[in-house]
Design a protein around this motif. Structure first.
Motif, PDB file in Angstrom:
ATOM      1  N   GLN A   1       0.829  -1.204   0.000  1.00  0.00           N
ATOM      2  CA  GLN A   1       0.000   0.000   0.000  1.00  0.00           C
ATOM      3  C   GLN A   1       0.866   1.258   0.000  1.00  0.00           C
ATOM      4  O   GLN A   1       0.505   2.280  -0.599  1.00  0.00           O
ATOM      5  CB  GLN A   1      -0.920  -0.009   1.232  1.00  0.00           C
ATOM      6  CG  GLN A   1      -1.889   1.143   1.310  1.00  0.00           C
ATOM      7  CD  GLN A   1      -2.957   1.102   0.221  1.00  0.00           C
ATOM      8  OE1 GLN A   1      -3.365   0.027  -0.220  1.00  0.00           O
ATOM      9  NE2 GLN A   1      -3.396   2.270  -0.238  1.00  0.00           N
ATOM     10  N   ALA A   2       2.026   1.169   0.644  1.00  0.00           N
ATOM     11  CA  ALA A   2       2.938   2.315   0.700  1.00  0.00           C
ATOM     12  C   ALA A   2       3.835   2.411  -0.533  1.00  0.00           C
ATOM     13  O   ALA A   2       4.551   3.405  -0.696  1.00  0.00           O
ATOM     14  CB  ALA A   2       3.812   2.223   1.953  1.00  0.00           C
ATOM     15  N   GLY A   3       3.807   1.388  -1.387  1.00  0.00           N
ATOM     16  CA  GLY A   3       4.605   1.431  -2.610  1.00  0.00           C
ATOM     17  C   GLY A   3       5.872   0.612  -2.565  1.00  0.00           C
ATOM     18  O   GLY A   3       6.795   0.837  -3.356  1.00  0.00           O
ATOM     19  N   PHE A   4       5.937  -0.386  -1.669  1.00  0.00           N
ATOM     20  CA  PHE A   4       7.096  -1.265  -1.568  1.00  0.00           C
ATOM     21  C   PHE A   4       6.732  -2.684  -1.983  1.00  0.00           C
ATOM     22  O   PHE A   4       5.616  -3.147  -1.763  1.00  0.00           O
ATOM     23  CB  PHE A   4       7.621  -1.319  -0.126  1.00  0.00           C
ATOM     24  CG  PHE A   4       8.354  -0.095   0.324  1.00  0.00           C
ATOM     25  CD1 PHE A   4       9.691   0.094  -0.013  1.00  0.00           C
ATOM     26  CD2 PHE A   4       7.714   0.867   1.098  1.00  0.00           C
ATOM     27  CE1 PHE A   4      10.377   1.224   0.413  1.00  0.00           C
ATOM     28  CE2 PHE A   4       8.390   1.995   1.533  1.00  0.00           C
ATOM     29  CZ  PHE A   4       9.725   2.182   1.188  1.00  0.00           C
ATOM     30  N   THR A   5       7.696  -3.369  -2.555  1.00  0.00           N
ATOM     31  CA  THR A   5       7.571  -4.793  -2.848  1.00  0.00           C
ATOM     32  C   THR A   5       8.471  -5.567  -1.891  1.00  0.00           C
ATOM     33  O   THR A   5       9.679  -5.300  -1.821  1.00  0.00           O
ATOM     34  CB  THR A   5       7.986  -5.110  -4.298  1.00  0.00           C
ATOM     35  OG1 THR A   5       7.125  -4.401  -5.195  1.00  0.00           O
ATOM     36  CG2 THR A   5       7.891  -6.600  -4.583  1.00  0.00           C
ATOM     37  N   LEU A   6       7.897  -6.502  -1.156  1.00  0.00           N
ATOM     38  CA  LEU A   6       8.680  -7.322  -0.240  1.00  0.00           C
ATOM     39  C   LEU A   6       9.402  -8.395  -1.064  1.00  0.00           C
ATOM     40  O   LEU A   6       8.761  -9.225  -1.703  1.00  0.00           O
ATOM     41  CB  LEU A   6       7.765  -7.959   0.808  1.00  0.00           C
ATOM     42  CG  LEU A   6       8.417  -8.564   2.045  1.00  0.00           C
ATOM     43  CD1 LEU A   6       7.389  -8.752   3.156  1.00  0.00           C
ATOM     44  CD2 LEU A   6       9.093  -9.890   1.761  1.00  0.00           C
ATOM     45  N   GLU A   7      10.707  -8.360  -1.046  1.00  0.00           N
ATOM     46  CA  GLU A   7      11.487  -9.290  -1.875  1.00  0.00           C
ATOM     47  C   GLU A   7      12.074 -10.454  -1.091  1.00  0.00           C
ATOM     48  O   GLU A   7      12.190 -11.564  -1.616  1.00  0.00           O
ATOM     49  CB  GLU A   7      12.615  -8.536  -2.588  1.00  0.00           C
ATOM     50  CG  GLU A   7      12.125  -7.609  -3.681  1.00  0.00           C
ATOM     51  CD  GLU A   7      13.180  -7.368  -4.749  1.00  0.00           C
ATOM     52  OE1 GLU A   7      14.386  -7.426  -4.413  1.00  0.00           O
ATOM     53  OE2 GLU A   7      12.783  -7.118  -5.910  1.00  0.00           O
ATOM     54  N   HIS A   8      12.481 -10.208   0.161  1.00  0.00           N
ATOM     55  CA  HIS A   8      13.086 -11.278   0.956  1.00  0.00           C
ATOM     56  C   HIS A   8      12.627 -11.168   2.397  1.00  0.00           C
ATOM     57  O   HIS A   8      12.503 -10.067   2.938  1.00  0.00           O
ATOM     58  CB  HIS A   8      14.616 -11.216   0.884  1.00  0.00           C
ATOM     59  CG  HIS A   8      15.153 -11.409  -0.502  1.00  0.00           C
ATOM     60  ND1 HIS A   8      15.382 -12.662  -1.044  1.00  0.00           N
ATOM     61  CD2 HIS A   8      15.471 -10.516  -1.460  1.00  0.00           C
ATOM     62  CE1 HIS A   8      15.832 -12.520  -2.280  1.00  0.00           C
ATOM     63  NE2 HIS A   8      15.895 -11.224  -2.554  1.00  0.00           N
TER      64      HIS A   8
END
Length: 334
Positions: free
Chosen positions: A310-317
């Motif tokens: 929602q804040a514009g981040f992609t969780l990668e690890h």
């Protein structure tokens, strides 16, 4: 206000002040005025950390019941080389850096990878930044250390994009001290500030687990956490000329199941009044009434990942210790 910069003769370590000298006094007064007049009464946990509070918290992190610091260090040690490989960070920024002790794990990995050029710690405590910065300058002679005295709630003070890629570390599960709206606002501001290709966020969060284990971590057998909690009243007495009697309150640690968060409270032992002349305020406490002094949200991946998105981040690890008590995650701007 024009920031002032000081440093050693070589310029290897500098401190920039971006808050006014009376910033903390004004902020404490505002928080006390707002939080102590609402129902239920509350104060944010950032006011725990005067010199004595910081000393007591350091003792807490070494207690057998307090798993958080040990678990986070474990995860960082196991995965810091991978973080360095994935990010190639030239600048490491740490929000709320304090003593920067855990940071050495990241500094070692990033310097070993050969990419790191700058460490940029940010904290409201100039004395903590100076002590940590001088120690790190001696330990990492090739590293530029540019510390900033600022309040990350209002000023992220990131190095310029040309210093990137930048890795922003927000460790210690400090994110859990913010409620849902505060987290959304903070993560949104951070996302807007990360504009350089390769910028990334390294986040440490405590996870939902057996409530009994969490309760022990916030109410240790030696009473150190109780002393830490009651020290807040001593701070209010000193800074606001209040007349709290710490002996009139009991420390309480509560698991709020609905919100999935730990709460620290000070519970009035008797009905009494407290005067705060600085604020022209008289507080009435009923016997058994609570003053909430901390929230510490515990996270699940399935809940935090959408917040980041929602804040514009992609969780990668997403890395955890073997007992899955604590997670360190790497997220990138979407």
């Amino acid at each position: 206000m024009t920031p002032s910069t000081t440093g050693d003769a070589t310029g290897h370590f500098t401190v920039e002040r971006r808050i006014a000298a009376d910033h903390l006094t004004r902020a404490l007064r505002a928080d006390a005025q707002a939080g102590l007049t609402e129902s239920p009464k509350s104060l944010p946990p950032k006011w725990f950390y005067d010199a004595r509070g910081s000393m007591l918290f350091d003792r807490i992190t070494r207690l057998p019941e307090y798993y958080l610091t040990r678990a986070e260090r474990m995860v960082l040690r196991a995965n810091a080389p991978r973080v360095a490989e994935l990010t190639g960070a030239r600048a490491l920024v740490e929000l709320g850096s304090g003593s920067s002790e855990k940071t050495r794990i990241l500094l070692d990995a990033l310097t070993a990878a050969g990419t790191l050029r700058r460490y940029a710690p940010l904290d409201v405590s100039e004395s903590a930044l100076t002590a940590a910065g001088q120690a790190l300058a001696a330990a990492y002679p090739g590293l530029a250390i540019t510390a900033t005295v600022a309040d990350f709630e209002t000023d992220l003070a990131l190095p310029e994009p040309s210093a990137g890629p930048r890795l922003v570390a927000f460790l210690g599960s400090t994110l859990g001290n913010l409620d849902t709206e505060q987290r959304a606002a903070f993560l949104g501001r951070l996302r807007q500030a990360l504009t350089t290709e390769g910028d990334a966020l390294l986040l440490g969060v405590d996870l939902v687990k057996d409530p009994a284990r969490m309760l022990r971590a916030y109410d240790d057998g030696q009473g150190v956490t109780a002393e830490f909690n009651k020290n807040l009243l001593t701070i209010l007495n000193r800074e606001l000329d209040a007349d709290f009697d710490p002996g009139a309150f009991d420390h309480r640690a509560i698991w709020n199941e609905e919100e999935e968060r730990m709460e620290m409270r000070l519970r009035a032992r008797v009905t009494h009044s407290v005067k705060i002349p600085t604020l022209d305020l008289t507080l009435d406490f009923l016997r058994g009434e609570d003053l909430r002094t901390e929230i510490s949200v515990k996270f699940r991946r399935e809940g935090l990942e959408p917040e980041l998105a929602q804040a514009g981040f992609t969780l990668e690890h997403w890395w955890t210790d073997q007992q899955e008590r604590f997670a360190v995650l790497l997220a990138v701007p979407a």
